[in-house]
Design an enzyme around this catalytic site. Structure first.
Site, short mmCIF file in Angstrom:
data_model
loop_
_atom_site.label_atom_id
_atom_site.label_comp_id
_atom_site.label_asym_id
_atom_site.label_seq_id
_atom_site.Cartn_x
_atom_site.Cartn_y
_atom_site.Cartn_z
N ARG A 1 0.83 -1.21 0.00
CA ARG A 1 0.00 0.00 0.00
C ARG A 1 0.87 1.26 0.00
O ARG A 1 0.56 2.23 -0.70
CB ARG A 1 -0.96 -0.03 1.19
CG ARG A 1 -2.11 -0.99 0.98
CD ARG A 1 -2.94 -1.24 2.20
NE ARG A 1 -4.08 -2.10 1.84
CZ ARG A 1 -4.90 -2.66 2.71
NH1 ARG A 1 -4.74 -2.44 4.01
NH2 ARG A 1 -5.90 -3.41 2.30
N TYR B 1 -6.08 -0.96 -6.86
CA TYR B 1 -5.52 -2.18 -6.27
C TYR B 1 -4.90 -1.95 -4.90
O TYR B 1 -4.75 -0.82 -4.45
CB TYR B 1 -4.57 -2.90 -7.22
CG TYR B 1 -3.35 -2.21 -7.80
CD1 TYR B 1 -2.82 -1.04 -7.31
CD2 TYR B 1 -2.70 -2.81 -8.89
CE1 TYR B 1 -1.69 -0.48 -7.86
CE2 TYR B 1 -1.58 -2.26 -9.46
CZ TYR B 1 -1.07 -1.08 -8.93
OH TYR B 1 0.06 -0.53 -9.49
N GLU B 2 -4.63 -3.08 -4.21
CA GLU B 2 -4.19 -3.08 -2.81
C GLU B 2 -5.23 -2.45 -1.88
O GLU B 2 -4.88 -1.84 -0.88
CB GLU B 2 -2.83 -2.39 -2.66
CG GLU B 2 -1.72 -3.01 -3.47
CD GLU B 2 -1.56 -4.49 -3.23
OE1 GLU B 2 -1.89 -4.96 -2.12
OE2 GLU B 2 -1.13 -5.19 -4.16
N GLY B 3 -6.49 -2.61 -2.22
CA GLY B 3 -7.57 -2.01 -1.45
C GLY B 3 -7.94 -0.68 -2.05
O GLY B 3 -7.12 0.25 -2.07
N GLN C 1 -9.38 2.30 1.90
CA GLN C 1 -8.34 2.95 2.68
C GLN C 1 -8.93 4.03 3.60
O GLN C 1 -8.53 4.17 4.76
CB GLN C 1 -7.30 3.59 1.76
CG GLN C 1 -6.62 2.64 0.80
CD GLN C 1 -5.98 1.46 1.47
OE1 GLN C 1 -5.27 1.62 2.46
NE2 GLN C 1 -6.23 0.27 0.96
#
Length: 586
Positions: free
Chosen positions: A296, A436-438, A443
């Site tokens: 992240r 991506y990555e949440g 977030q």
């Protein structure tokens, strides 16, 4: 188009004058010989590699893309050779654990390298970035045997890594995943399932590809508590460390994507693939979060890297493009950089990039302090601050980074929409970083739902107190005109934070999340701009970089920080207007 130039002069200013890098490194065991001179030399060399090797592959790689034929993935021409040269030069091992062959350099240098790679070739940077994240998860959670077998070659870059989380029916909600892991008699597991969106899932560089796969054991309960993490390599490894038989995994398809075309994003099939447990059964998500949190922060830096490159090229175009008369009545044609609206777009991108770089360095320094400081209390506080800043860096950097790419495209007008100029690729490539990555909404929910409650809810109070103390200290040099607006914005952030703490959660937190994160980021950028302005000497003694800092600080405070006024007003309205309309009425 102009060639990308790594922002080495800005990095030098930040490390030397703003953050006292040498003194911090001297206080951390193992980093005593790391200093600004070394850091700048490393970044200069990184910039040369990026400019001469990686950027020339960026547009051709985007146009050629990756291919899958007879189960074999091929990356665009030149990418495999560039990766092997990158690994051979030692770049993959920069911050790697020395116990397994890494150079063990500070996280600050790694994050700055990641920015340079992201500016020059975002698709390429994912290969070493994901490998490093996988290696960190293995290093923190795997057995000694797995570490010895896989880490040396992953850290050297000889082998690469990938994270296999997402399934078609389980996106952000990993509790829904269905991939299974059945114990084998020899202590390994047979993994069966299909994963989608797997960046770097396969490549043609040679060596091995180490997949970290989330899966369920046969007796696992439903939900996230039933998830375990497994290491499944493309090739099994013989006792002597050589590559053995091909594992039972394959690439079912390459995803057809909006951007990052030179990055093989794979649909992966695991058909009884042999894997080994990493960490404890049922604690897979905890182990994977070591990699996910690292990624992240890495993704946030991707947003910064794209913004830097796009802004550089938009500035160069604006200085050369002649159109219209001057805003002061000068007859035309004049360079469009003289037009106020063009300047606003360019300055907004520049103010974001330089403010974000400063905040990235501050966050990376906290990571190094958390890892190396001799005082356990200092390590804990630094670790908490990194946790607080992780969703902010990921979401705000990628949001502002995408906005900067779009504004830079706008500066080029019609040429920005045409492929040969390269700007439309920045827009397409930057877009994935918000997802991506949440996703950035996730977030923001992490920030308001989890991070504000850290340490009993007192962490944010200490963080805000730190900012206020530094603003007060900077007043004599930065001046009231810069410090007061940031202090007022900080007060807005504190008021909103207090309201959220008493909101009772639920829809109120969800309605506030993304606006709150942007408000948090703007205040943090303002804090960095005050620090930078305070570090500039008298203007008659200042370098070109330092003169620019003074002007950009004023621009940020006068033209970007006022967004906090509107954000506070929006946040004060709560969730009622968002939730009033029945779903069927949409």
């Amino acid at each position: 188009m102009t060639i990308y130039t790594a922002p080495v002069a800005d990095i030098s200013f930040l490390l030397r004058r703003v953050f006292g890098f040498d003194a911090i490194m001297a206080s951390l065991p193992g980093y005593e010989e790391v200093n600004t001179e070394l850091a700048v030399t490393i970044m200069e060399e990184a910039g040369k590699f990026a400019t001469s090797v990686l950027e020339p592959l960026n547009r051709p790689g985007d146009e050629e893309g990756c291919t899958l034929e007879n189960g074999v993935v091929t990356t665009p021409s030149g990418v495999a050779a560039a990766y092997l040269a990158f690994a051979e030069a030692g770049w993959c091992s920069l911050s790697g654990d020395p116990a397994y062959g890494g150079q063990g350099l500070p996280r600050v240098l790694q994050i700055l390298l990641d920015e340079i790679l992201s500016s020059a070739n975002l698709s390429f940077g994912l290969f070493p970035g994901l490998t490093r994240g996988a290696a960190e998860a293995i290093g923190h959670h795997a057995s000694a045997e797995l570490k010895a077998a896989f880490l040396p070659k992953m850290i050297s870059g000889e082998w690469t890594g990938a994270m296999a989380l997402t399934e078609s029916s389980a996106g952000t909600d990993l509790g829904l995943l269905s991939t299974r892991a059945v114990p084998n008699a020899d202590g390994s597991f047979a993994i069966t399932g299909t994963k989608i969106f797997i960046s770097s899932g396969d490549q043609d560089f040679g060596g091995n590809i180490v997949h970290l796969v989330l899966a369920r054991l046969p007796d696992a309960p439903k939900g996230v508590k039933g998830i375990s993490l497994f290491l499944a390599p493309k090739f099994l490894v013989n006792a002597d460390g050589s590559l053995g038989a091909r594992n039972s995994m394959s690439v079912g398809a390459l995803e057809r994507k909006m951007g990052i075309h030179a990055q093989p994003t794979c649909l992966m099939n695991y058909d009884g693939a042999t894997g080994w447990l990493v960490g404890q059964p049922g604690r897979g998500l905890n182990a994977m979060f070591t990699m996910m949190n690292a990624e992240r922060l890495f993704v946030g830096i991707q947003g910064l890297g794209i913004a830097e490159a796009a802004n550089q090229k938009a500035v160069a175009y604006a200085k050369e493009r002649l159109q219209g008369g001057g805003s002061d009545g000068t007859p035309g044609p004049v360079a469009i950089i003289d037009h106020p609206d063009v300047r606003k777009m360019l300055l907004s991108g520049r103010a974001f990039a330089e403010g974000a770089r400063a905040l990235a360095i501050w966050t990376a320094l906290q990571m190094d302090i958390a890892d190396r400081h001799t005082d356990a209390a200092v390590r804990k506080e630094a670790d908490l601050l990194v946790a607080l800043m992780t969703p902010v860096v990921k979401a705000a950097f990628t949001d502002f980074g995408f906005e900067t790419a779009v504004a830079s495209q706008q500066v080029l007008g019609g040429h920005g929409y045409i492929r040969e100029w390269g700007m439309e690729q920045y827009v397409r490539d930057a877009r994935i970083a918000q997802i991506y990555e949440g996703t950035n909404g996730v977030q923001a929910m992490d920030l308001v739902g989890r991070k504000l409650a850290l340490d009993g809810g007192t962490l944010t109070q200490r963080f805000f107190a730190l900012i206020r103390a530094e603003l007060d200290a900077a007043l004599p040099t930065a001046g009231e005109g810069l410090v007061a607006p940031v202090a007022q914005a900080l007060a807005r952030l504190e008021r909103v934070t207090q309201r959220l703490a008493g909101s009772g959660g639920g829809a109120e937190l969800g309605a506030a999340a993304t606006d709150y994160l942007r408000l948090f980021a703007l205040v943090s950028f303002g804090w960095m701009w005050v620090r930078m302005a305070a570090a500039v000497p008298a203007l008659d003694e200042a370098t070109a970089v330092e003169v620019r800092k003074t002007a950009l600080a004023r621009f940020f405070v006068e033209r970007m920080l006022p967004q906090t006024l509107g954000l506070e007003a929006a946040l004060a309205s709560g969730a009622s207007s968002l939730m009033a309309l029945d779903a069927d009425a949409f």
